[in-house]
Design a protein around this motif. Structure first.
Motif, PDB file in Angstrom:
ATOM      1  N   TRP A 173     -21.989 -24.550 -10.350  1.00  0.00           N
ATOM      2  CA  TRP A 173     -20.984 -25.542  -9.991  1.00  0.00           C
ATOM      3  C   TRP A 173     -20.457 -25.275  -8.582  1.00  0.00           C
ATOM      4  CZ3 TRP A 173     -18.391 -28.981 -13.730  1.00  0.00           C
ATOM      5  CH2 TRP A 173     -18.990 -28.965 -14.996  1.00  0.00           C
ATOM      6  N   GLN A 174     -20.155 -26.334  -7.868  1.00  0.00           N
ATOM      7  CA  GLN A 174     -19.527 -26.199  -6.559  1.00  0.00           C
ATOM      8  C   GLN A 174     -18.013 -26.165  -6.719  1.00  0.00           C
ATOM      9  OE1 GLN A 174     -21.115 -25.777  -3.679  1.00  0.00           O
ATOM     10  NE2 GLN A 174     -23.178 -26.120  -4.464  1.00  0.00           N
ATOM     11  N   MET A 175     -17.375 -25.248  -5.997  1.00  0.00           N
ATOM     12  CA  MET A 175     -15.917 -25.258  -5.951  1.00  0.00           C
ATOM     13  C   MET A 175     -15.507 -26.346  -4.969  1.00  0.00           C
ATOM     14  SD  MET A 175     -12.817 -24.514  -4.550  1.00  0.00           S
ATOM     15  CE  MET A 175     -13.049 -23.377  -3.178  1.00  0.00           C
ATOM     16  N   LYS A 176     -14.897 -27.390  -5.480  1.00  0.00           N
ATOM     17  CA  LYS A 176     -14.602 -28.582  -4.682  1.00  0.00           C
ATOM     18  C   LYS A 176     -13.232 -28.510  -4.024  1.00  0.00           C
ATOM     19  CE  LYS A 176     -14.591 -33.650  -5.241  1.00  0.00           C
ATOM     20  NZ  LYS A 176     -14.788 -34.745  -6.238  1.00  0.00           N
ATOM     21  N   GLN A 177     -12.257 -27.931  -4.718  1.00  0.00           N
ATOM     22  CA  GLN A 177     -10.894 -27.896  -4.192  1.00  0.00           C
ATOM     23  C   GLN A 177     -10.142 -26.720  -4.780  1.00  0.00           C
ATOM     24  OE1 GLN A 177      -7.719 -30.778  -5.536  1.00  0.00           O
ATOM     25  NE2 GLN A 177      -7.987 -31.550  -3.455  1.00  0.00           N
ATOM     26  N   LEU A 178      -9.412 -26.013  -3.936  1.00  0.00           N
ATOM     27  CA  LEU A 178      -8.569 -24.899  -4.358  1.00  0.00           C
ATOM     28  C   LEU A 178      -7.180 -25.116  -3.771  1.00  0.00           C
ATOM     29  CD1 LEU A 178      -8.493 -22.112  -5.824  1.00  0.00           C
ATOM     30  CD2 LEU A 178      -9.082 -21.077  -3.623  1.00  0.00           C
ATOM     31  N   LYS A 179      -6.178 -25.193  -4.637  1.00  0.00           N
ATOM     32  CA  LYS A 179      -4.817 -25.503  -4.204  1.00  0.00           C
ATOM     33  C   LYS A 179      -3.881 -24.397  -4.662  1.00  0.00           C
ATOM     34  CE  LYS A 179      -1.164 -28.937  -5.135  1.00  0.00           C
ATOM     35  NZ  LYS A 179      -0.404 -28.065  -6.085  1.00  0.00           N
ATOM     36  N   GLY A 180      -3.151 -23.830  -3.718  1.00  0.00           N
ATOM     37  CA  GLY A 180      -2.210 -22.763  -4.029  1.00  0.00           C
ATOM     38  C   GLY A 180      -0.795 -23.279  -4.202  1.00  0.00           C
ATOM     39  N   GLY A 181       0.162 -22.354  -4.160  1.00  0.00           N
ATOM     40  CA  GLY A 181       1.566 -22.720  -4.292  1.00  0.00           C
ATOM     41  C   GLY A 181       1.959 -22.948  -5.737  1.00  0.00           C
ATOM     42  N   ASN A 193       2.123 -24.519  -9.303  1.00  0.00           N
ATOM     43  CA  ASN A 193       1.098 -25.171 -10.126  1.00  0.00           C
ATOM     44  C   ASN A 193      -0.271 -25.137  -9.440  1.00  0.00           C
ATOM     45  OD1 ASN A 193       3.129 -25.965 -12.073  1.00  0.00           O
ATOM     46  ND2 ASN A 193       3.698 -27.609 -10.670  1.00  0.00           N
ATOM     47  N   PRO A 194      -0.779 -23.945  -9.149  1.00  0.00           N
ATOM     48  CA  PRO A 194      -2.069 -23.850  -8.449  1.00  0.00           C
ATOM     49  C   PRO A 194      -3.189 -24.439  -9.298  1.00  0.00           C
ATOM     50  CG  PRO A 194      -1.446 -21.721  -9.345  1.00  0.00           C
ATOM     51  CD  PRO A 194      -0.261 -22.620  -9.516  1.00  0.00           C
ATOM     52  N   SER A 195      -4.240 -24.908  -8.627  1.00  0.00           N
ATOM     53  CA  SER A 195      -5.328 -25.569  -9.341  1.00  0.00           C
ATOM     54  C   SER A 195      -6.649 -25.339  -8.637  1.00  0.00           C
ATOM     55  CB  SER A 195      -5.061 -27.074  -9.462  1.00  0.00           C
ATOM     56  OG  SER A 195      -5.013 -27.673  -8.179  1.00  0.00           O
ATOM     57  N   ILE A 196      -7.722 -25.579  -9.371  1.00  0.00           N
ATOM     58  CA  ILE A 196      -9.067 -25.494  -8.820  1.00  0.00           C
ATOM     59  C   ILE A 196      -9.908 -26.593  -9.455  1.00  0.00           C
ATOM     60  CG2 ILE A 196      -9.870 -23.815 -10.553  1.00  0.00           C
ATOM     61  CD1 ILE A 196     -11.517 -22.511  -8.244  1.00  0.00           C
ATOM     62  N   VAL A 197     -10.798 -27.179  -8.658  1.00  0.00           N
ATOM     63  CA  VAL A 197     -11.688 -28.228  -9.144  1.00  0.00           C
ATOM     64  C   VAL A 197     -13.131 -27.787  -8.910  1.00  0.00           C
ATOM     65  CG1 VAL A 197     -12.396 -30.647  -8.968  1.00  0.00           C
ATOM     66  CG2 VAL A 197      -9.989 -30.019  -8.598  1.00  0.00           C
ATOM     67  N   PHE A 198     -13.931 -27.820  -9.982  1.00  0.00           N
ATOM     68  CA  PHE A 198     -15.361 -27.563  -9.893  1.00  0.00           C
ATOM     69  C   PHE A 198     -16.105 -28.874 -10.109  1.00  0.00           C
ATOM     70  CE2 PHE A 198     -13.700 -23.469 -11.501  1.00  0.00           C
ATOM     71  CZ  PHE A 198     -14.213 -22.610 -10.538  1.00  0.00           C
ATOM     72  N   THR A 199     -17.254 -29.023  -9.433  1.00  0.00           N
ATOM     73  CA  THR A 199     -18.052 -30.231  -9.590  1.00  0.00           C
ATOM     74  C   THR A 199     -19.516 -29.869  -9.811  1.00  0.00           C
ATOM     75  OG1 THR A 199     -18.544 -32.405  -8.638  1.00  0.00           O
ATOM     76  CG2 THR A 199     -18.505 -30.548  -7.113  1.00  0.00           C
ATOM     77  N   TYR A 200     -20.176 -30.691 -10.610  1.00  0.00           N
ATOM     78  CA  TYR A 200     -21.581 -30.465 -10.938  1.00  0.00           C
ATOM     79  C   TYR A 200     -22.267 -31.818 -11.067  1.00  0.00           C
ATOM     80  CZ  TYR A 200     -25.726 -28.912 -13.580  1.00  0.00           C
ATOM     81  OH  TYR A 200     -27.014 -28.664 -13.998  1.00  0.00           O
ATOM     82  N   THR A 201     -23.473 -31.922 -10.529  1.00  0.00           N
ATOM     83  CA  THR A 201     -24.272 -33.130 -10.676  1.00  0.00           C
ATOM     84  C   THR A 201     -25.471 -32.825 -11.559  1.00  0.00           C
ATOM     85  OG1 THR A 201     -23.590 -33.999  -8.527  1.00  0.00           O
ATOM     86  CG2 THR A 201     -25.588 -34.920  -9.503  1.00  0.00           C
ATOM     87  N   SER A 202     -25.506 -33.489 -12.696  1.00  0.00           N
ATOM     88  CA  SER A 202     -26.617 -33.362 -13.633  1.00  0.00           C
ATOM     89  C   SER A 202     -27.610 -34.479 -13.327  1.00  0.00           C
ATOM     90  CB  SER A 202     -26.098 -33.472 -15.074  1.00  0.00           C
ATOM     91  OG  SER A 202     -27.163 -33.482 -15.995  1.00  0.00           O
ATOM     92  N   PHE A 261      -7.717 -15.513   0.580  1.00  0.00           N
ATOM     93  CA  PHE A 261      -6.448 -15.490  -0.146  1.00  0.00           C
ATOM     94  C   PHE A 261      -5.571 -16.631   0.336  1.00  0.00           C
ATOM     95  CE2 PHE A 261      -1.950 -14.379  -0.264  1.00  0.00           C
ATOM     96  CZ  PHE A 261      -1.777 -14.084  -1.604  1.00  0.00           C
ATOM     97  N   THR A 262      -5.037 -17.382  -0.610  1.00  0.00           N
ATOM     98  CA  THR A 262      -3.973 -18.321  -0.320  1.00  0.00           C
ATOM     99  C   THR A 262      -2.887 -18.072  -1.354  1.00  0.00           C
ATOM    100  OG1 THR A 262      -4.967 -20.015  -1.746  1.00  0.00           O
ATOM    101  CG2 THR A 262      -5.531 -20.089   0.600  1.00  0.00           C
ATOM    102  N   ALA A 263      -1.730 -18.669  -1.176  1.00  0.00           N
ATOM    103  CA  ALA A 263      -0.617 -18.427  -2.086  1.00  0.00           C
ATOM    104  C   ALA A 263      -1.025 -18.736  -3.522  1.00  0.00           C
ATOM    105  CB  ALA A 263       0.581 -19.278  -1.674  1.00  0.00           C
ATOM    106  N   ASN A 264      -0.936 -17.725  -4.394  1.00  0.00           N
ATOM    107  CA  ASN A 264      -1.254 -17.852  -5.812  1.00  0.00           C
ATOM    108  C   ASN A 264      -2.743 -18.067  -6.088  1.00  0.00           C
ATOM    109  OD1 ASN A 264       1.629 -18.840  -5.348  1.00  0.00           O
ATOM    110  ND2 ASN A 264       1.642 -18.441  -7.536  1.00  0.00           N
ATOM    111  N   CYS A 265      -3.617 -17.832  -5.101  1.00  0.00           N
ATOM    112  CA  CYS A 265      -5.063 -17.993  -5.295  1.00  0.00           C
ATOM    113  C   CYS A 265      -5.793 -16.856  -4.581  1.00  0.00           C
ATOM    114  CB  CYS A 265      -5.566 -19.321  -4.720  1.00  0.00           C
ATOM    115  SG  CYS A 265      -4.744 -20.789  -5.341  1.00  0.00           S
TER     116      CYS A 265
END
Length: 351
Positions: A132-140, A142-151, A9-13
């Protein structure tokens, strides 16, 4: 499948275990929330949106996207006669490619065919089944998440190793931003989109009676296999002219040619909940889909029985089969270049 308690758990995530794939890889769900109580949940299987809850005019929280409770249901859905692709990222090429073939630099590529003699939504597996790999999770704020995939080079017979990042951001203005970037080791074709089915009355209801606007004067002409002919059809005075408010049709599978990327691509409104969703994109088309991939036998989350009018897709993207039409917008990503696709789903109470 047995789920764990909250693992992070992080703020808003909030992160939870969602399930385990047959090869033992663990799939997690990630829930982002903003200060207005809006919540969006994703899983790293297909970079999929599984839930989007927003406060409505009736004082409740409405979940406006279709989805499943369990990873096994997502896996099994791909084995249906026509997979629904609930909430997933579509690639390497969204839509149909005629006979699964195209030519780049005088080299002709024959893709895996998964839709009769054609290729649909990337082939037999596509990115919707990808881990997909979860690359980045940002709380607070405007929280955001970045997924990455290599084809890999040659996956589904596409050329080039393609590295894709998909960033989802939930703003304090009740907007879900979707930003796609990609690079390749060889010249290739690319067309990514998000395949959520929306229903502003709630995912267990029907979209019939909801109001639709689309900022387009033309659609692509299709042949009997729903492959673009290369021609365009004017929508004026037809049943699919949504420049003025019309009701969501019971069935539609149409690529609308957007007039202006500075204006909304489309909007959806429900008088029952007072919710409005407006779609913005930098892509040349929004493919709108309602219909046949829900067979009345799919049980979704919360034991909902999904049917043909359970949801509507707004697939912001390039034109289907663009690699085979020189006058369509460019679909080739060159080595050394970067693919950039931006889409915004903005929600408000508009009653």
């Amino acid at each position: 499948m047995q789920k764990s308690n909250i693992s992070h758990f992080t703020a808003n995530c909030i992160t939870k275990l969602f399930g385990t794939l047959p090869d033992g890889k663990q799939v997690f769900s990630y829930m982002l929330s903003n200060g207005n109580g809006m919540e969006v949940t994703f899983i790293n299987y297909g970079a999929t949106i599984t839930s989007l809850k927003i406060a409505d005019e009736n004082g409740g929280m409405t979940d406006v996207v279709l989805g499943f409770n369990d990873i096994d249901d997502y896996i099994d859905a791909f084995n249906l006669p026509s997979a629904p692709y609930f909430g997933s990222v579509i690639g390497r090429y969204a839509g149909r490619i005629n006979k699964g073939t195209f030519t780049i630099n005088n080299d002709t590529y024959q893709l895996n065919k998964n839709h009769g003699v054609h290729t649909l939504h990337g082939g037999n597996s596509g990115f919707g089944r990808g881990f997909w790999q979860m690359k980045q999770l940002k709380g607070g704020l405007n929280p955001s998440i970045v997924f990455t995939y290599t084809s890999r080079d040659g996956e589904e017979q596409f050329p080039g190793e393609l590295t894709i990042n998909v960033a989802y951001t939930l703003t304090e203005n009740n907007e879900l931003l979707v930003d796609y970037t990609a690079t390749t080791t060889k010249d290739t074709v690319i067309n990514l989109t998000q395949h959520s089915y929306f229903n502003l009355d709630g995912h267990a209801q029907t979209v019939s009676g909801q109001e639709l606007l689309v900022n387009a004067d033309e659609v692509l002409r299709l042949n009997e296999d729903n492959i673009p002919t290369g021609e365009f059809i004017a929508v004026k005075d037809t049943a699919i002219d949504f420049n003025k408010v019309g009701y969501v049709p019971a069935s539609i599978d149409t690529s609308f040619v957007l007039k202006n990327n500075d204006e909304p691509a489309a909007s959806l409104y429900s008088a029952k909940t007072g919710l409005k969703m407006t779609v913005y994109t930098n892509q040349p088309s929004v493919h709108i889909y309602v219909g046949g991939n829900c067979f009345g036998s799919i049980q979704g989350k919360e034991s909902a029985s999904y049917h043909t009018t359970s949801g509507i897709c707004f697939e912001t993207q390039n034109f289907p089969d663009a690699p085979n039409h020189a006058h369509f917008p460019n679909s080739v990503l060159r080595k050394g270049e970067q693919y950039n696709h931006k889409t915004k789903f903005a929600f408000e109470k508009a009653k």
